[in-house]
Design a protein around this motif. Structure first.
Motif, PDB file in Angstrom:
ATOM      1  N   MET A  22       0.836  -1.198   0.000  1.00 47.14           N
ATOM      2  CA  MET A  22       0.000   0.000   0.000  1.00 47.14           C
ATOM      3  C   MET A  22       0.874   1.252   0.000  1.00 47.14           C
ATOM      4  N   PRO A  23       0.300   2.400  -0.364  1.00 47.58           N
ATOM      5  CA  PRO A  23       1.077   3.654  -0.328  1.00 47.58           C
ATOM      6  C   PRO A  23       1.635   3.929   1.067  1.00 47.58           C
ATOM      7  N   GLU A  24       2.726   4.684   1.109  1.00 47.30           N
ATOM      8  CA  GLU A  24       3.442   4.918   2.358  1.00 47.30           C
ATOM      9  C   GLU A  24       2.622   5.582   3.450  1.00 47.30           C
ATOM     10  N   ASN A  25       1.750   6.504   3.086  1.00 44.78           N
ATOM     11  CA  ASN A  25       1.014   7.266   4.090  1.00 44.78           C
ATOM     12  C   ASN A  25      -0.290   6.593   4.522  1.00 44.78           C
ATOM     13  N   THR A  26      -0.474   5.333   4.197  1.00 43.23           N
ATOM     14  CA  THR A  26      -1.706   4.624   4.536  1.00 43.23           C
ATOM     15  C   THR A  26      -1.779   4.379   6.043  1.00 43.23           C
ATOM     16  N   ASP A  27      -2.915   4.749   6.642  1.00 43.12           N
ATOM     17  CA  ASP A  27      -3.161   4.476   8.052  1.00 43.12           C
ATOM     18  C   ASP A  27      -3.972   3.180   8.126  1.00 43.12           C
ATOM     19  N   PHE A  28      -3.374   2.125   8.627  1.00 47.99           N
ATOM     20  CA  PHE A  28      -4.031   0.825   8.626  1.00 47.99           C
ATOM     21  C   PHE A  28      -4.994   0.643   9.784  1.00 47.99           C
ATOM     22  N   GLY A  29      -4.777   1.308  10.879  1.00 52.67           N
ATOM     23  CA  GLY A  29      -5.696   1.206  12.006  1.00 52.67           C
ATOM     24  C   GLY A  29      -5.899  -0.239  12.430  1.00 52.67           C
ATOM     25  N   TYR A  30      -7.142  -0.701  12.353  1.00 60.51           N
ATOM     26  CA  TYR A  30      -7.485  -2.068  12.754  1.00 60.51           C
ATOM     27  C   TYR A  30      -7.535  -3.032  11.567  1.00 60.51           C
ATOM     28  N   PHE A  31      -6.795  -2.757  10.529  1.00 59.70           N
ATOM     29  CA  PHE A  31      -6.807  -3.547   9.292  1.00 59.70           C
ATOM     30  C   PHE A  31      -6.623  -5.040   9.570  1.00 59.70           C
ATOM     31  N   THR A  32      -5.555  -5.390  10.257  1.00 60.99           N
ATOM     32  CA  THR A  32      -5.261  -6.806  10.515  1.00 60.99           C
ATOM     33  C   THR A  32      -6.303  -7.422  11.438  1.00 60.99           C
ATOM     34  N   HIS A  33      -6.722  -6.689  12.452  1.00 64.57           N
ATOM     35  CA  HIS A  33      -7.705  -7.223  13.403  1.00 64.57           C
ATOM     36  C   HIS A  33      -9.059  -7.465  12.733  1.00 64.57           C
ATOM     37  N   VAL A  34      -9.467  -6.545  11.886  1.00 68.04           N
ATOM     38  CA  VAL A  34     -10.744  -6.700  11.183  1.00 68.04           C
ATOM     39  C   VAL A  34     -10.676  -7.900  10.241  1.00 68.04           C
ATOM     40  N   ASN A  35      -9.569  -8.031   9.515  1.00 69.01           N
ATOM     41  CA  ASN A  35      -9.434  -9.164   8.600  1.00 69.01           C
ATOM     42  C   ASN A  35      -9.412 -10.492   9.346  1.00 69.01           C
ATOM     43  N   MET A  36      -8.757 -10.517  10.507  1.00 68.05           N
ATOM     44  CA  MET A  36      -8.723 -11.757  11.280  1.00 68.05           C
ATOM     45  C   MET A  36     -10.100 -12.098  11.844  1.00 68.05           C
TER      46      MET A  36
END
Length: 146
Positions: free
Chosen positions: A28-42
């Motif tokens: 993803m682009p450098e300035n992307t704020d992932f927040g709860y990205f991994t937690h939501v996907n899991m």
């Protein structure tokens, strides 16, 4: 009804989502704020594993592989839709869209953009091999713990 196969499916697919989420972040682009990205996907993976893969377990090796691949495909589609919806709401708060139908269409456009970002060989191979492996593990667990 809770079974060992459902639990194993939820945990195994969540582990696959964790690994793949970690592979997608650098793309993803450098300035992307992932927040709860991994937690939501899991969490989404655990639900898909429990509801889709778990109940269809215990039918043999080839159906197990197919079950895992189906669950993985459903997970990818739901995750792309959900992450596209989150991004659409973020953009909607900035008044980017003129009407609600444009915003709803943007969910699919953003999801498709995210798919093209993640469609690199390392991620796709991890998804296919991981999905097949999840299916086999769930099938073995279903036959072992009836």
């Amino acid at each position: 009804m809770p079974t060992a196969a459902r639990l194993v499916a939820a945990l195994a697919l969540a582990a696959l989502a964790f690994v793949v989420s970690g592979q997608i972040m650098p793309l993803m682009p450098e300035n992307t704020d992932f927040g709860y990205f991994t937690h939501v996907n899991m969490a989404l993976a655990a639900v898909v594993g429990w509801k889709i893969i778990g109940p269809r377990a215990g039918r043999g090796f080839v159906p197990g592989v197919n079950n895992g691949l189906t669950g993985m495909a459903v997970l990818v589609l739901l995750a792309l839709f959900l992450q596209g919806a989150v991004e659409m709401f973020r953009l909607a708060h900035r008044h980017v869209y003129d009407d609600p139908f444009e915003a709803l269409a943007a969910i699919f456009t953003i999801g498709l953009e995210y798919f093209f970002i993640m469609a690199v060989p390392t991620v796709l191979v991890t998804l296919v091999i991981g999905g097949a492996l999840v299916g086999v593990i769930v099938d073995v667990s279903a036959r072992r713990w009836k």
